[in-house]
Design an enzyme around this catalytic site. Structure first.
Site, PDB file in Angstrom:
ATOM      1  N   HIS A 208      11.281  44.552   3.260  1.00 39.10           N
ATOM      2  CA  HIS A 208      11.009  43.128   3.060  1.00 39.10           C
ATOM      3  C   HIS A 208       9.691  42.797   2.356  1.00 39.10           C
ATOM      4  O   HIS A 208       9.421  41.627   2.094  1.00 39.10           O
ATOM      5  CB  HIS A 208      11.050  42.379   4.404  1.00 39.10           C
ATOM      6  CG  HIS A 208       9.816  42.578   5.231  1.00 39.10           C
ATOM      7  ND1 HIS A 208       9.679  43.623   6.106  1.00 39.10           N
ATOM      8  CD2 HIS A 208       8.664  41.885   5.308  1.00 39.10           C
ATOM      9  CE1 HIS A 208       8.504  43.565   6.687  1.00 39.10           C
ATOM     10  NE2 HIS A 208       7.851  42.516   6.221  1.00 39.10           N
TER      11      HIS A 208
HETATM   12  C1  UD1 Z   1       6.283  37.187   6.057  1.00 42.59           C
HETATM   13  C2  UD1 Z   1       4.850  37.663   5.938  1.00 42.59           C
HETATM   14  C3  UD1 Z   1       4.814  39.174   5.999  1.00 42.59           C
HETATM   15  C4  UD1 Z   1       5.529  39.695   7.233  1.00 42.59           C
HETATM   16  C5  UD1 Z   1       6.938  39.132   7.285  1.00 42.59           C
HETATM   17  C6  UD1 Z   1       7.589  39.552   8.590  1.00 42.59           C
HETATM   18  C7  UD1 Z   1       3.463  36.189   4.568  1.00 42.59           C
HETATM   19  C8  UD1 Z   1       2.806  35.998   3.247  1.00 42.59           C
HETATM   20  N1  UD1 Z   1       4.292  37.250   4.672  1.00 42.59           N
HETATM   21  O1  UD1 Z   1       6.975  37.643   4.914  1.00 42.59           O
HETATM   22  O2  UD1 Z   1       3.464  39.603   6.053  1.00 42.59           O
HETATM   23  O3  UD1 Z   1       5.597  41.100   7.168  1.00 42.59           O
HETATM   24  O4  UD1 Z   1       6.870  37.702   7.244  1.00 42.59           O
HETATM   25  O5  UD1 Z   1       8.973  39.514   8.518  1.00 42.59           O
HETATM   26  O6  UD1 Z   1       3.226  35.418   5.466  1.00 42.59           O
HETATM   27  N2  UD1 Z   1      13.563  33.445   4.782  1.00 42.59           N
HETATM   28  C9  UD1 Z   1      14.744  32.980   5.282  1.00 42.59           C
HETATM   29  N3  UD1 Z   1      14.802  32.715   6.625  1.00 42.59           N
HETATM   30  C10 UD1 Z   1      13.778  32.905   7.466  1.00 42.59           C
HETATM   31  C11 UD1 Z   1      12.573  33.374   6.932  1.00 42.59           C
HETATM   32  C12 UD1 Z   1      12.475  33.643   5.588  1.00 42.59           C
HETATM   33  O7  UD1 Z   1      15.714  32.787   4.550  1.00 42.59           O
HETATM   34  O8  UD1 Z   1      13.907  32.665   8.675  1.00 42.59           O
HETATM   35  C13 UD1 Z   1      13.492  33.736   3.327  1.00 42.59           C
HETATM   36  C14 UD1 Z   1      13.202  32.505   2.482  1.00 42.59           C
HETATM   37  O9  UD1 Z   1      13.848  32.667   1.264  1.00 42.59           O
HETATM   38  C15 UD1 Z   1      11.704  32.603   2.300  1.00 42.59           C
HETATM   39  C16 UD1 Z   1      11.536  34.096   2.135  1.00 42.59           C
HETATM   40  O10 UD1 Z   1      12.445  34.657   3.069  1.00 42.59           O
HETATM   41  O11 UD1 Z   1      11.249  31.891   1.183  1.00 42.59           O
HETATM   42  C17 UD1 Z   1      10.144  34.596   2.421  1.00 42.59           C
HETATM   43  O12 UD1 Z   1       9.731  34.150   3.710  1.00 42.59           O
HETATM   44  P1  UD1 Z   1       8.178  34.044   4.082  1.00 42.59           P
HETATM   45  O13 UD1 Z   1       8.031  33.614   5.465  1.00 42.59           O
HETATM   46  O14 UD1 Z   1       7.463  33.262   3.035  1.00 42.59           O
HETATM   47  O15 UD1 Z   1       7.649  35.521   3.916  1.00 42.59           O
HETATM   48  P2  UD1 Z   1       8.260  36.895   4.434  1.00 42.59           P
HETATM   49  O16 UD1 Z   1       8.729  37.665   3.249  1.00 42.59           O
HETATM   50  O17 UD1 Z   1       9.199  36.663   5.533  1.00 42.59           O
HETATM   51  N1  UDP Z   2      12.609  43.831  13.897  1.00 40.96           N
HETATM   52  C1  UDP Z   2      13.641  43.208  14.554  1.00 40.96           C
HETATM   53  N2  UDP Z   2      14.829  43.066  13.894  1.00 40.96           N
HETATM   54  C2  UDP Z   2      15.026  43.553  12.636  1.00 40.96           C
HETATM   55  C3  UDP Z   2      13.957  44.204  11.971  1.00 40.96           C
HETATM   56  C4  UDP Z   2      12.750  44.307  12.637  1.00 40.96           C
HETATM   57  O1  UDP Z   2      13.520  42.794  15.708  1.00 40.96           O
HETATM   58  O2  UDP Z   2      16.132  43.406  12.098  1.00 40.96           O
HETATM   59  C5  UDP Z   2      11.346  43.978  14.620  1.00 40.96           C
HETATM   60  C6  UDP Z   2      10.787  45.375  14.616  1.00 40.96           C
HETATM   61  O3  UDP Z   2      11.373  46.149  15.644  1.00 40.96           O
HETATM   62  C7  UDP Z   2       9.317  45.111  14.823  1.00 40.96           C
HETATM   63  C8  UDP Z   2       9.094  43.802  14.080  1.00 40.96           C
HETATM   64  O4  UDP Z   2      10.381  43.207  13.939  1.00 40.96           O
HETATM   65  O5  UDP Z   2       9.028  44.922  16.183  1.00 40.96           O
HETATM   66  C9  UDP Z   2       8.495  44.027  12.722  1.00 40.96           C
HETATM   67  O6  UDP Z   2       8.520  42.832  11.990  1.00 40.96           O
HETATM   68  P1  UDP Z   2       8.712  42.781  10.412  1.00 40.96           P
HETATM   69  O7  UDP Z   2       9.246  44.066   9.909  1.00 40.96           O
HETATM   70  O8  UDP Z   2       9.470  41.540  10.099  1.00 40.96           O
HETATM   71  O9  UDP Z   2       7.226  42.515   9.890  1.00 40.96           O
HETATM   72  P2  UDP Z   2       5.927  43.408   9.704  1.00 40.96           P
HETATM   73  O10 UDP Z   2       5.710  44.207  10.940  1.00 40.96           O
HETATM   74  O11 UDP Z   2       6.131  44.259   8.484  1.00 40.96           O
HETATM   75  O12 UDP Z   2       4.869  42.399   9.446  1.00 40.96           O
END
Ligand code: UD1
Ligand code: UDP
Length: 369
Positions: A208
């Site tokens: 991601h």
């Molecule tokens: C964010 C964090 C990242 C973290 C990740 C955990 C920032 C800059 N990045 O990234 O550090 O590792 O969360 O998962 O804050 N979207 C959906 N549904 C949701 C959430 C997101 O469709 O519930 C899609 C949307 O298209 C959105 C895109 O994902 O625009 C990106 O979401 P965003 O929260 O901006 O950043 P993440 O890539 O999730």
């Molecule tokens: N995780 C989850 N479901 C998923 C993928 C990840 O519950 O489908 C959990 C994972 O076990 C860990 C946390 O989400 O505890 C990590 O979050 P994510 O990978 O979204 O973000 P990051 O840690 O890279 O910021």
């Protein structure tokens, strides 16, 4: 102490669940959810699964570009902080929600506590690196998970308020990980997903990071997952943002890669524990793989979790998007004939002590009140 906790994304809901029992035993917590993540599978489902209380304030900001998302969160959060008048604002990790919590609080003269302080990738192209550097420089309490994180803060001249507390996510993995040990737990997950998953008979993946949503990068990791899937099925729990990026770029994955929706926390731990290997760019998933002792390929050029890699005895490897390296490491770490036995041994021997981070954080804040 009266503490406003600010969360917004999946990993922050998980970290909040890890800290909450210790925090609420000693402090008065006001729980704010920015709504940065909003899908049921990315956010809503974790409230029930991890017994999180309903937020006191839900900002409902959702997605959007960095400026738009950050600006909307700041606008929504400031009046809440003014109204709640907390002694401290607590933020987790390195997301845009972290940045906003730290910025809004410090501009109002409210002390900031940062959980997972001091981590650095030394790559300012990552939005997370910017967020964590700013949050650290604004914080009164810096709860560092590792010695390397403390050293990074020292190198930036931050020494006051720094406390090495261990890894909060280890506390939660320790608390619930035991439930994943039984092969019956995997059988239940496999049946729920409709996939024939057996111990050591599949690989688990998540992707991601923003840099891995670029078309060239997506093509590169799609090859890596395709190669892995030629050996054994690959289960990819796909973040909705990555799914959207693949669709926009018109890319499809190898049919032997089973793309599933984001899963719950326990299911994800179960899938990792019994896998032959984990392939991921997630900060949380790579540490969990380390605690579960599942071989792990990190699909990034560098990691902030340097100790986890160094202490893994070669079980964790930063492969970036190098296809040849990924294939070779996977063959080394999860040889087809041995993977089921190795996975069964790992699962039956799983025993993870808590890090005690939650208690240490709550106690440090109490001492400061
Ligand atoms: C964010 C964090 C990242 C973290 C990740 C955990 C920032 C800059 N990045 O990234 O550090 O590792 O969360 O998962 O804050 N979207 C959906 N549904 C949701 C959430 C997101 O469709 O519930 C899609 C949307 O298209 C959105 C895109 O994902 O625009 C990106 O979401 P965003 O929260 O901006 O950043 P993440 O890539 O999730
Ligand atoms: N995780 C989850 N479901 C998923 C993928 C990840 O519950 O489908 C959990 C994972 O076990 C860990 C946390 O989400 O505890 C990590 O979050 P994510 O990978 O979204 O973000 P990051 O840690 O890279 O910021």
């Amino acid at each position: 102490m009266r503490i406003v906790s600010v969360v917004g994304t999946r990993p922050q809901l998980i970290k909040a669940a890890a800290l909450m029992p210790a925090l609420r035993a000693r402090h008065d917590e006001v729980f704010v959810d920015t709504g940065q993540h909003y899908d049921e599978a990315m956010a809503g489902a974790f409230f029930a699964e991890l017994s999180l209380p309903r937020p006191d304030h839900s900002l409902g900001v959702g997605g959007g570009g960095h400026a738009e998302q950050t600006a909307r969160m700041l606008l929504a959060l400031e009046p809440i902080l003014v109204g709640e008048r907390p002694d401290a604002v607590l933020v987790y990790g390195d997301t845009n929600s972290t940045l906003v919590g730290a910025l809004a609080a410090s501009k109002l003269g409210i002390a900031v506590a940062h959980v997972e302080a001091g981590l650095r990738s030394f790559d300012r192209r990552m939005p997370e690196e910017i967020n964590r550097v700013v949050a650290d420089h604004l914080s009164r309490w810096l709860f560092a998970p590792t010695p390397a994180a403390v050293a990074n803060l020292t190198a930036e001249g931050i020494t006051s308020g720094v406390l090495e507390v261990g890894d909060l996510m280890q506390d939660l993995a320790s608390r619930v990980g035991g439930q994943a040990r039984d092969p019956a737990a995997l059988a239940a997950v496999a049946s729920g997903l409709g996939l024939p998953l057996t111990p050591g008979g599949y690989a688990f993946a998540t992707v991601h990071r923003a840099e891995n949503r670029e078309p060239a990068a997506m093509r590169a990791w799609a090859f890596i997952l395709g190669d892995a899937a030629a050996v054994r099925p690959v289960v990819l729990a796909l973040h909705p943002g990555t799914r959207a990026a693949l669709e926009t770029a018109g890319l499809t994955l190898d049919p032997a890669v089973s793309v599933i929706a984001p899963q719950g926390y326990r299911t994800t731990l179960t899938l990792q524990l019994h896998a032959a290997a984990v392939l991921t760019d997630s900060g949380g998933v790579q540490r969990e793989a380390a605690w579960l002792r599942t071989p792990c390929l990190i699909l990034r050029d560098r990691t902030e979790w340097v100790e986890a890699v160094a202490e893994s005895g070669g079980q964790m490897v930063v492969v970036g998007l190098d296809r040849g390296r990924a294939s070779a490491e996977l063959a080394r770490l999860a040889p087809t004939a041995d993977a089921p036995r190795l996975a069964a041994e790992r699962a039956s021997g799983f025993d993870l002590a808590p890090a005690g981070a939650g208690t240490a954080i709550a106690a440090a804040l109490e001492g400061a009140a």
